[in-house]
Write a protein that holds these residues in place. Structure first.
Motif, PDB file in Angstrom:
ATOM      1  N   GLY A   1     -10.600   1.773  -5.329  1.00 55.89           N
ATOM      2  CA  GLY A   1     -11.665   1.545  -4.353  1.00 55.89           C
ATOM      3  C   GLY A   1     -11.424   0.464  -3.318  1.00 55.89           C
ATOM      4  O   GLY A   1     -12.305   0.171  -2.510  1.00 55.89           O
ATOM      5  N   ARG A   2     -10.237  -0.143  -3.294  1.00 53.70           N
ATOM      6  CA  ARG A   2      -9.975  -1.202  -2.304  1.00 53.70           C
ATOM      7  C   ARG A   2      -9.758  -0.590  -0.927  1.00 53.70           C
ATOM      8  O   ARG A   2      -8.943   0.309  -0.753  1.00 53.70           O
ATOM      9  CB  ARG A   2      -8.751  -2.024  -2.705  1.00 53.70           C
ATOM     10  N   SER A   3     -10.475  -1.109   0.046  1.00 55.76           N
ATOM     11  CA  SER A   3     -10.369  -0.639   1.428  1.00 55.76           C
ATOM     12  C   SER A   3      -9.216  -1.351   2.125  1.00 55.76           C
ATOM     13  O   SER A   3      -8.746  -2.394   1.655  1.00 55.76           O
ATOM     14  CB  SER A   3     -11.668  -0.931   2.171  1.00 55.76           C
ATOM     15  N   PRO A   4      -8.781  -0.811   3.270  1.00 51.87           N
ATOM     16  CA  PRO A   4      -7.731  -1.512   4.027  1.00 51.87           C
ATOM     17  C   PRO A   4      -8.130  -2.950   4.373  1.00 51.87           C
ATOM     18  O   PRO A   4      -7.317  -3.871   4.233  1.00 51.87           O
ATOM     19  CB  PRO A   4      -7.580  -0.663   5.287  1.00 51.87           C
ATOM     20  N   HIS A   5      -9.368  -3.144   4.804  1.00 54.05           N
ATOM     21  CA  HIS A   5      -9.813  -4.485   5.200  1.00 54.05           C
ATOM     22  C   HIS A   5      -9.742  -5.450   4.011  1.00 54.05           C
ATOM     23  O   HIS A   5      -9.304  -6.595   4.166  1.00 54.05           O
ATOM     24  CB  HIS A   5     -11.223  -4.438   5.791  1.00 54.05           C
ATOM     25  N   GLU A   6     -10.122  -4.984   2.822  1.00 53.57           N
ATOM     26  CA  GLU A   6     -10.046  -5.841   1.629  1.00 53.57           C
ATOM     27  C   GLU A   6      -8.603  -6.202   1.299  1.00 53.57           C
ATOM     28  O   GLU A   6      -8.302  -7.354   0.979  1.00 53.57           O
ATOM     29  CB  GLU A   6     -10.688  -5.132   0.432  1.00 53.57           C
TER      30      GLU A   6
ATOM     31  N   HIS B   1       0.835  -1.207   0.000  1.00 52.34           N
ATOM     32  CA  HIS B   1       0.000   0.000   0.000  1.00 52.34           C
ATOM     33  C   HIS B   1       0.868   1.256   0.000  1.00 52.34           C
ATOM     34  O   HIS B   1       0.564   2.220  -0.712  1.00 52.34           O
ATOM     35  CB  HIS B   1      -0.966   0.004   1.187  1.00 52.34           C
TER      36      HIS B   1
ATOM     37  N   SER C   1      -4.268   8.004   0.953  1.00 55.06           N
ATOM     38  CA  SER C   1      -5.614   7.648   1.405  1.00 55.06           C
ATOM     39  C   SER C   1      -5.613   6.200   1.884  1.00 55.06           C
ATOM     40  O   SER C   1      -4.819   5.381   1.425  1.00 55.06           O
ATOM     41  CB  SER C   1      -6.608   7.802   0.246  1.00 55.06           C
ATOM     42  N   HIS C   2      -6.556   5.907   2.767  1.00 51.71           N
ATOM     43  CA  HIS C   2      -6.731   4.517   3.197  1.00 51.71           C
ATOM     44  C   HIS C   2      -7.324   3.680   2.065  1.00 51.71           C
ATOM     45  O   HIS C   2      -7.035   2.495   1.960  1.00 51.71           O
ATOM     46  CB  HIS C   2      -7.616   4.454   4.438  1.00 51.71           C
ATOM     47  N   SER C   3      -8.134   4.276   1.221  1.00 50.68           N
ATOM     48  CA  SER C   3      -8.712   3.573   0.075  1.00 50.68           C
ATOM     49  C   SER C   3      -7.875   3.856  -1.157  1.00 50.68           C
ATOM     50  O   SER C   3      -7.512   4.996  -1.422  1.00 50.68           O
ATOM     51  CB  SER C   3     -10.150   4.039  -0.167  1.00 50.68           C
TER      52      SER C   3
END
Length: 182
Positions: A96-101, A79, A90-92
């Protein structure tokens, strides 16, 4: 006799020229490899120092230490590299992938929760890992949301990943509460 010597000298000259060119190319590759090894070395030192300082902060606040997880380091580092290469913070990710993904796709164990801290800096010397790690962890501890992630007693594992381009630095810290057996 002279007619044989001249062509042989030309062949020898061309051969020597090729050898010199190859030696220069190999020398450049070796210097490049040597430089990248040094870069990896100080980034690794920065990541591990952030990990150590994070656990020191947790101990000071009565929170259990986190376990270093290499697969989480890989997710965090990817990341950081992505933010640097695509010039965002950004965290995303832009796709569009989120940290959790991202964590779920790169972490081999089941997890029940996750969190992420990110940091961006310019003008710092990334080779001064100790100083830079203190700056980063102090910044996170001074921010309510980052501090909450850093001191969350539910988290069990951590990975820290850094990326540098010149004097531009991105650092990602990911946390999980794991379901793996200990």
């Amino acid at each position: 006799m002279k007619s044989r010597i001249v062509p042989r000298l030309v062949v020898i000259g061309v051969g020597l020229a090729l050898i010199l060119l190859m030696a220069q190319a190999l020398g450049a590759q070796w210097r490049s490899h040597r430089g990248s090894t040094a870069r990896v070395s100080y980034l690794y030192e920065l990541e591990r120092t952030i990990y150590r300082l994070t656990n020191e902060a947790r101990r000071k606040h009565g929170v259990p230490a986190l376990t270093w997880e290499t697969s989480l380091r890989d997710v965090a580092r990817a990341h950081s590299v992505d933010m640097l290469r695509r010039n965002y913070f950004s965290h995303s990710s832009p796709d569009g992938r989120s940290p959790h993904e991202r964590i779920r796709s790169g972490y081999p164990f089941g997890l029940s929760s996750s969190g992420e801290n990110i940091w961006m800096g310019t003008g710092h010397d990334p080779r001064d890992a100790s100083r830079l790690a203190h700056i980063i962890v102090n910044n996170w501890m001074s921010s309510a949301g980052h501090r909450q992630n850093l001191l969350n007693p539910e988290y069990t594992d951590i990975g820290v990943g850094a990326a540098v381009q010149g004097r531009n630095i991105r650092v990602t810290q990911v946390f999980v509460r794991t379901r793996k057996s200990r």
